[in-house]
Scaffold this motif. Structure first.
Motif, PDB file in Angstrom:
ATOM      1  N   PHE B   9      42.569 -24.074 -69.782  1.00  0.00           N
ATOM      2  CA  PHE B   9      43.823 -24.515 -69.896  1.00  0.00           C
ATOM      3  C   PHE B   9      44.770 -23.904 -68.497  1.00  0.00           C
ATOM      4  O   PHE B   9      44.468 -22.740 -68.529  1.00  0.00           O
ATOM      5  CB  PHE B   9      44.453 -24.141 -71.085  1.00  0.00           C
ATOM      6  CG  PHE B   9      45.999 -24.187 -71.288  1.00  0.00           C
ATOM      7  CD1 PHE B   9      46.530 -25.806 -71.459  1.00  0.00           C
ATOM      8  CD2 PHE B   9      46.767 -23.294 -71.187  1.00  0.00           C
ATOM      9  CE1 PHE B   9      47.823 -25.750 -71.518  1.00  0.00           C
ATOM     10  CE2 PHE B   9      48.217 -23.460 -71.299  1.00  0.00           C
ATOM     11  CZ  PHE B   9      48.754 -24.669 -71.398  1.00  0.00           C
ATOM     12  N   VAL B  10      45.440 -24.674 -68.150  1.00  0.00           N
ATOM     13  CA  VAL B  10      46.087 -24.186 -66.854  1.00  0.00           C
ATOM     14  C   VAL B  10      47.533 -24.041 -67.340  1.00  0.00           C
ATOM     15  O   VAL B  10      48.106 -23.019 -67.172  1.00  0.00           O
ATOM     16  CB  VAL B  10      45.777 -25.192 -65.662  1.00  0.00           C
ATOM     17  CG1 VAL B  10      46.766 -24.792 -64.485  1.00  0.00           C
ATOM     18  CG2 VAL B  10      44.454 -24.889 -65.110  1.00  0.00           C
ATOM     19  N   SER B  11      48.251 -25.131 -67.609  1.00  0.00           N
ATOM     20  CA  SER B  11      49.759 -25.148 -67.790  1.00  0.00           C
ATOM     21  C   SER B  11      50.090 -26.345 -68.492  1.00  0.00           C
ATOM     22  O   SER B  11      49.306 -27.302 -68.958  1.00  0.00           O
ATOM     23  CB  SER B  11      50.451 -25.244 -66.297  1.00  0.00           C
ATOM     24  OG  SER B  11      51.744 -25.704 -66.538  1.00  0.00           O
ATOM     25  N   GLU B  14      54.719 -30.411 -68.005  1.00  0.00           N
ATOM     26  CA  GLU B  14      56.164 -30.429 -67.523  1.00  0.00           C
ATOM     27  C   GLU B  14      56.462 -28.962 -66.827  1.00  0.00           C
ATOM     28  O   GLU B  14      57.544 -28.806 -66.348  1.00  0.00           O
ATOM     29  CB  GLU B  14      56.988 -30.588 -68.690  1.00  0.00           C
ATOM     30  CG  GLU B  14      56.909 -29.424 -69.913  1.00  0.00           C
ATOM     31  CD  GLU B  14      55.930 -29.766 -70.987  1.00  0.00           C
ATOM     32  OE1 GLU B  14      54.933 -30.715 -70.931  1.00  0.00           O
ATOM     33  OE2 GLU B  14      56.023 -29.303 -72.087  1.00  0.00           O
ATOM     34  N   ASP B  15      55.335 -28.111 -67.123  1.00  0.00           N
ATOM     35  CA  ASP B  15      55.799 -26.764 -66.334  1.00  0.00           C
ATOM     36  C   ASP B  15      55.353 -26.715 -64.879  1.00  0.00           C
ATOM     37  O   ASP B  15      55.431 -25.724 -64.079  1.00  0.00           O
ATOM     38  CB  ASP B  15      55.151 -25.408 -66.854  1.00  0.00           C
ATOM     39  CG  ASP B  15      55.825 -25.348 -68.215  1.00  0.00           C
ATOM     40  OD1 ASP B  15      57.243 -25.760 -68.513  1.00  0.00           O
ATOM     41  OD2 ASP B  15      55.285 -24.622 -69.129  1.00  0.00           O
ATOM     42  N   LEU B  16      54.666 -27.784 -64.512  1.00  0.00           N
ATOM     43  CA  LEU B  16      53.984 -28.007 -63.241  1.00  0.00           C
ATOM     44  C   LEU B  16      55.258 -28.390 -62.100  1.00  0.00           C
ATOM     45  O   LEU B  16      55.659 -29.491 -62.664  1.00  0.00           O
ATOM     46  CB  LEU B  16      52.853 -28.811 -62.965  1.00  0.00           C
ATOM     47  CG  LEU B  16      51.631 -28.004 -63.649  1.00  0.00           C
ATOM     48  CD1 LEU B  16      50.223 -28.890 -63.293  1.00  0.00           C
ATOM     49  CD2 LEU B  16      51.241 -26.605 -62.836  1.00  0.00           C
ATOM     50  N   PRO B  17      55.541 -28.001 -61.189  1.00  0.00           N
ATOM     51  CA  PRO B  17      56.669 -28.382 -60.385  1.00  0.00           C
ATOM     52  C   PRO B  17      56.095 -30.121 -59.865  1.00  0.00           C
ATOM     53  O   PRO B  17      55.032 -30.366 -59.439  1.00  0.00           O
ATOM     54  CB  PRO B  17      56.727 -27.542 -58.980  1.00  0.00           C
ATOM     55  CG  PRO B  17      55.592 -26.864 -59.024  1.00  0.00           C
ATOM     56  CD  PRO B  17      54.872 -26.843 -60.357  1.00  0.00           C
ATOM     57  N   GLU B  18      57.251 -30.851 -59.755  1.00  0.00           N
ATOM     58  CA  GLU B  18      56.999 -32.316 -59.285  1.00  0.00           C
ATOM     59  C   GLU B  18      56.313 -32.370 -57.700  1.00  0.00           C
ATOM     60  O   GLU B  18      57.205 -31.794 -56.918  1.00  0.00           O
ATOM     61  CB  GLU B  18      58.125 -33.402 -59.300  1.00  0.00           C
ATOM     62  CG  GLU B  18      58.594 -33.446 -60.961  1.00  0.00           C
ATOM     63  CD  GLU B  18      57.525 -34.347 -61.602  1.00  0.00           C
ATOM     64  OE1 GLU B  18      57.112 -35.309 -60.741  1.00  0.00           O
ATOM     65  OE2 GLU B  18      57.640 -34.268 -62.599  1.00  0.00           O
ATOM     66  N   LYS B  19      55.346 -33.046 -57.562  1.00  0.00           N
ATOM     67  CA  LYS B  19      55.120 -33.415 -56.008  1.00  0.00           C
ATOM     68  C   LYS B  19      54.915 -32.030 -55.276  1.00  0.00           C
ATOM     69  O   LYS B  19      55.270 -31.958 -54.092  1.00  0.00           O
ATOM     70  CB  LYS B  19      55.921 -34.390 -55.394  1.00  0.00           C
ATOM     71  CG  LYS B  19      55.895 -35.744 -56.006  1.00  0.00           C
ATOM     72  CD  LYS B  19      56.779 -36.629 -54.963  1.00  0.00           C
ATOM     73  CE  LYS B  19      57.522 -37.421 -56.073  1.00  0.00           C
ATOM     74  NZ  LYS B  19      58.795 -38.192 -55.362  1.00  0.00           N
ATOM     75  N   LEU B  20      54.535 -30.956 -55.932  1.00  0.00           N
ATOM     76  CA  LEU B  20      54.284 -29.670 -55.206  1.00  0.00           C
ATOM     77  C   LEU B  20      52.808 -29.437 -55.817  1.00  0.00           C
ATOM     78  O   LEU B  20      52.316 -29.732 -56.835  1.00  0.00           O
ATOM     79  CB  LEU B  20      55.410 -28.674 -55.708  1.00  0.00           C
ATOM     80  CG  LEU B  20      56.742 -28.996 -54.854  1.00  0.00           C
ATOM     81  CD1 LEU B  20      57.758 -28.211 -55.258  1.00  0.00           C
ATOM     82  CD2 LEU B  20      56.390 -28.737 -53.370  1.00  0.00           C
ATOM     83  N   LYS B  22      50.543 -25.700 -57.114  1.00  0.00           N
ATOM     84  CA  LYS B  22      50.653 -24.407 -57.975  1.00  0.00           C
ATOM     85  C   LYS B  22      49.260 -23.685 -57.546  1.00  0.00           C
ATOM     86  O   LYS B  22      48.242 -24.189 -57.903  1.00  0.00           O
ATOM     87  CB  LYS B  22      50.794 -24.829 -59.295  1.00  0.00           C
ATOM     88  CG  LYS B  22      50.964 -23.648 -60.323  1.00  0.00           C
ATOM     89  CD  LYS B  22      52.533 -23.670 -60.427  1.00  0.00           C
ATOM     90  CE  LYS B  22      52.995 -22.265 -61.172  1.00  0.00           C
ATOM     91  NZ  LYS B  22      54.548 -21.877 -61.122  1.00  0.00           N
ATOM     92  N   THR B  23      49.546 -22.530 -57.255  1.00  0.00           N
ATOM     93  CA  THR B  23      48.332 -21.561 -57.056  1.00  0.00           C
ATOM     94  C   THR B  23      47.801 -21.154 -58.449  1.00  0.00           C
ATOM     95  O   THR B  23      48.552 -20.588 -59.416  1.00  0.00           O
ATOM     96  CB  THR B  23      48.797 -20.291 -56.439  1.00  0.00           C
ATOM     97  OG1 THR B  23      49.335 -20.670 -55.350  1.00  0.00           O
ATOM     98  CG2 THR B  23      47.673 -19.428 -56.116  1.00  0.00           C
ATOM     99  N   VAL B  24      46.567 -21.257 -58.813  1.00  0.00           N
ATOM    100  CA  VAL B  24      45.966 -21.076 -60.110  1.00  0.00           C
ATOM    101  C   VAL B  24      44.904 -20.090 -59.988  1.00  0.00           C
ATOM    102  O   VAL B  24      43.840 -20.663 -59.033  1.00  0.00           O
ATOM    103  CB  VAL B  24      45.699 -22.346 -60.841  1.00  0.00           C
ATOM    104  CG1 VAL B  24      44.814 -22.013 -62.039  1.00  0.00           C
ATOM    105  CG2 VAL B  24      46.863 -23.268 -61.365  1.00  0.00           C
TER     106      VAL B  24
END
Lengths: 803, 108
Positions: B9-11, B14-20, B22-24
């Motif tokens: 599970f990452v996120s 809705e918590d991920l930014p749109e069209k960007l 995320k460092t995971v």
């Protein structure tokens, strides 16, 4: 005389186009009422495949806006279906109980997708590909499921399959024949097409007959009559369409395959016409847009009692709208005992051309890979031209321009809308058109499938000569042929409000642009509408998005604002404390008289900013970086002016401004120019009683000595001239063009002549003030916005071995 | 050796930014997870094959990401570097269920 009542059943491309023709011929003759079953205004059905492929959004394929209906006083009843035509009383009745009387009635009910009557065809996850609703269903399905099966390897099926691939699904295309698009292509082209599409990721099952759709409630698979079976979460049936004639039939209007019409599109019942995919003319039913528009034109003449030749039938041409694949075919496709053919097959470059000749005349063509000859061949066929006309012109042709100049004026450029070369050239000359978009707006050329855009572009080049070529060369990036000026003009004209909309409306070649055009459009939109436009952080390069400079190891650097390069003990102490606490790897004095904290982790940035409690130094910005100053009159024995004071004023005024590229300024207090104004974008040199303002200097890759723009007396004048100069730069430079390149390109004389106009000078200042009015400190903004903090600055960390 | 995969599970979507991106970071692994148009999620190795640029900070266009270091264009679907540059980054399967974003990574 009271107006006659014209009623249109079917709010689609053919019917509405016919109404447009009527309005053009007789603007005030009719009261017009339109009924449409779909709850939308007339939209471009052909572009549904582009919507599915992600190149366009649904609202962008609207052809006639709600406003258009209003402007033309048309009563539109969307989402309302006509159930009955009373041909004796001349009245139609709808499913909402409405009645409308007509003097003339047009039936344009179009087609229905043909659904294979397979067992299980009613399961969830089985759809056609015909309207917006189907499109939405597929897009929705792709969010949850993986495996799509398209039944039908024709035009529609392949466009659907490409769209589903773009939506991230795995796609199997099932086809009954032994090669693709067998009705439009010969076997060679069909096989080439298959190879190309396989490269794009499609999987083909040819010579397969579907037998049953498997699944409980939702589709789970597809079974063939040879017992073979495949998995499927979504099945798209794209096996063909059939004319939607049930209303006509039930109302007693003679129908064969389609509604039977004569050359004037009249049915056998007085005052009732039929046009488009539902009509059958000389035993032909057409499913492509060009013939339907031709029909509409002839019908409109008849309705308006204008004499015409009537509709004579059409030679069909087809172009596949799948990105990266160019296929064209027209007329006769396959050889028989009477035909000879001209064939060119280039396996290496993947192109194939076949022109069929019957008794010396061109009767058909198939093109693969290079379809630039398509429209010309179609026009030659329509004119009954001899093969020599094609082969001879081909030999002499060197480029698109030669091809264009050799075309006769009556040659059709836009097959969909029947727009000739002559019409376009006339419009370019008489209305001063300069872009493909303008030609489209004026003549309808390239308004439907867009396949002739390159021809229109060639025609513009041919007609306008170097003026156009110039524009072409300077297109923003490879996603478009439009230049910066054209894009800006279109943004203003159409009131475009965000980057994605610009790309869609102006026909960008790539779905979401690239790293060149995205930030450029973001800048232009913000420059045009500073107070309304919402900056798109996803269209910003990382440094400008995070307000810090990324370093080669993925860490960042922090440069706090020090107006005029002046600091104090308190700020220095804070910087030192922060550097210790966050283990900053290096503190460096920059060329612009600032301190740079290097080697900061992304997630530490907001805390550092908050603890520094200083404004951002914008060291990452395409905007004002620094105003470098010399010591000036307060301390220096040569100083004639308060260079530090003026420098701080300038920096406070212009900080946070967005410009096409970075802007560096300086203020020196004597001609020794210790703040190095000769290599600054704006370099002010204080003399006794006056200031010299130099512009367009650069000390970097484009070494250039700044030129003297003006001499002024007061600090206020320095600020106003700088504002006017920068605003003019903001409004006329290309994105990423430094002032050095811009001044050189535009010329100092031109810049001076603009600023010399008093009114212009004041307006530039006013627009600059407007742009500055929305500036906020980006660090403060980030610290105070939890969503920004979470989305941009926090990483997700999952310890190994969880879940 | 049998290859083990696990779903992490990452996120929330809705918590991920749109069209960007995320460092995971999952254990030793560093991924760039992108939320593309229409909520599509892709995961690739967060390291440009050119000079190790952090791809999560790149500009996203369609299904490609442009490395913030030197503008290499990389497919978030296949991991392939686009012409004229060459190379490849590791891609990872993703899954979105009930608005929860998961990535499938090796190891248990």
């Amino acid at each position: 005389m009271s107006k006659q009542k014209l009623v249109l059943i079917g709010n689609g491309m053919a019917g509405v186009r016919a109404v447009e023709e009527v309005l053009q011929l007789a603007p005030d003759q009719f009261d017009i009422t339109i009924f449409g079953s779909e709850p939308y205004p007339n939209y471009n059905r052909i572009e549904l495949s582009k919507v599915l492929q992600g190149d366009t959004e649904i609202h962008d394929i609207t052809l006639n806006s709600w406003q258009w209906y209003e402007d033309n006083n048309i009563k539109l009843y969307p989402g309302e279906t006509v159930l009955k035509i009373d041909k004796d009383k001349q009245i139609v009745r709808t499913d909402k109980g409405r009645e409308a009387a007509y003097d003339k009635l047009i039936i344009a009910t179009g087609s229905l997708p043909f659904m294979l009557p397979l067992p299980g065809a009613d399961k969830e996850g089985v759809t056609a590909f015909r309207d917006i609703k189907d499109c939405e269903k597929m897009i929705e399905c792709s969010n949850h499921y993986k495996k799509a099966v398209v039944i039908g390897g024709g035009l529609l099926g392949l466009e659907a399959a490409r769209g589903l691939l773009n939506l991230g699904m795995e796609v199997d295309v099932v086809h009954l024949a032994d090669y693709l698009m067998e009705r439009q292509l010969d076997q060679t082209a069909g096989k080439m097409l298959q190879k190309e599409l396989e490269k794009q990721g499609m999987n083909f099952l040819l010579e397969k007959q579907s037998e049953e759709i498997i699944g409980t409630d939702r589709v789970e698979g597809l079974k063939f009559n040879d017992g073979h079976q495949i998995e499927a979460d979504l099945i798209v049936m794209a096996v063909g369409i059939r004319p939607n004639v049930s209303l006509a039939k039930e109302s007693g209007i003679p129908v064969n395959r389609g509604i039977i019409v004569n050359d004037y599109l009249e049915t056998e019942v007085p005052n009732i016409y039929a046009v488009g995919e539902c009509a059958e003319h000389r035993e032909m039913v057409y499913g492509l847009v060009a013939p339907l528009y031709q029909q509409g034109k002839e019908m409109a003449k008849q309705i308006c009692s204008i004499e015409g030749d009537g509709y004579q039938g059409s030679v069909l041409s087809t172009q596949l709208k799948v990105s990266g694949v160019d296929v064209f075919s027209t007329g006769k496709i396959n050889e028989d005992e009477h035909t000879k053919s001209l064939k060119l097959f280039d396996d290496w470059n993947g192109t194939y051309k076949k022109v069929l000749v019957d008794k010396g005349k061109i009767t058909g063509a198939v093109l693969f890979g290079d379809t630039s000859d398509g429209n010309r061949l179609l026009s030659l066929i329509n004119n009954g031209a001899a093969i020599e006309e094609y082969t001879e012109s081909e030999r002499s042709e060197n480029s698109g321009a030669d091809l264009i100049s050799s075309m006769p004026d009556e040659e059709i450029i836009c097959g969909c809308n029947g727009v000739t070369k002559g019409t376009i050239v006339e419009a370019i000359n008489s209305q001063g058109l300069a872009t493909v978009e303008q030609v489209k707006g004026c003549t309808n050329a390239s308004r439907s499938c867009g396949g002739c855009k390159s021809l229109v572009s060639d025609l513009l080049e041919h007609t306008l000569g170097d003026d156009y070529t110039q524009n072409e060369k300077e297109s923003i990036c490879t996603c478009t042929t439009l230049s910066r000026d054209e894009v800006i003009e279109e943004i203003k004209l159409k009131g475009l409000t965000h980057t994605r909309e610009v790309m869609n409306v102006l026909g960008w070649k790539s779905e979401e642009g690239c790293s060149k055009c995205k930030p450029a459009l973001n800048y232009y939109l913000g420059m045009l509408k500073p107070t309304e436009y919402e900056d798109e952080k996803e269209s910003r390069f990382v440094n400008e998005r995070l307000h810090a400079n990324i370093q080669n190891d993925g860490t960042y650097s922090v440069v706090p604002r020090m107006y005029g390069g002046v600091t104090n003990a308190e700020d220095l102490r804070k910087i030192a404390d922060v550097a210790d606490k966050y283990e900053v790897k290096m503190i460096k004095v920059t060329g612009g008289q600032r301190l740079d904290l290097l080697g900061v982790k992304k997630q530490d940035l907001p805390d550092i900013w908050s603890e520094l409690d200083m404004p951002s130094g914008s060291a990452y910005a395409k905007g004002l970086r620094t105003v470098k100053t010399c010591v000036g009159a307060d301390f220096c024995r040569f100083g004639t002016q308060d260079s530090i004071g003026l420098g701080i004023k300038m920096e406070k005024k212009f900080e946070g401004l967005n410009t096409p590229h970075k802007v560096k300024m300086s203020v020196s207090a004597c001609p020794r120019n210790c703040a190095e104004g000769s290599v600054k974008d704006v370099g002010v040199v204080g003399l006794d009683g006056e200031f010299e303002i130099y512009v367009g200097g650069n000390g970097g890759t484009h070494m250039r000595k700044a030129e003297l723009l003006y001499k002024v007396k007061t600090e206020e004048e320095v600020l106003a001239v700088t504002a006017a100069f920068l605003q003019y730069y903001r409004e006329s430079a290309n994105y990423l063009e430094r002032t050095s390149a811009w001044v050189e390109r535009v010329g100092l004389d031109q810049i001076r002549s603009v600023l010399d106009e008093k009114q212009t000078f004041l307006e530039l200042n006013a627009r600059m003030d407007e742009a500055l009015s929305v500036v906020q400190d980006p660090w403060k903004e980030a610290i105070e916005d939890n969503r920004l903090l979470r989305e941009l600055y926090q990483n997700v960390k999952v310890p190994a071995g969880t879940n | 050796m049998e290859k083990l995969l696990s779903k992490v599970f990452v996120s929330r979507l809705e918590d991920l930014p749109e069209k960007l991106g995320k460092t995971v970071i999952i254990g030793e692994l560093e991924l760039a997870v992108f939320k593309l148009e229409e909520g599509k999620v892709r995961a690739i190795e967060n390291r440009c094959p050119h000079k190790g640029g952090v791809l999560a900070e790149g500009m996203v266009s369609g299904e490609h990401v442009f490395c913030p270091m030197h503008d290499w264009k990389i497919s978030t679907r296949s991991g392939k570097v686009q012409e004229p540059d060459t190379g490849c980054v590791q891609t990872y399967e993703t899954e979105v269920k009930n608005n929860e974003v998961y990535v499938i990574v090796p190891g248990k």
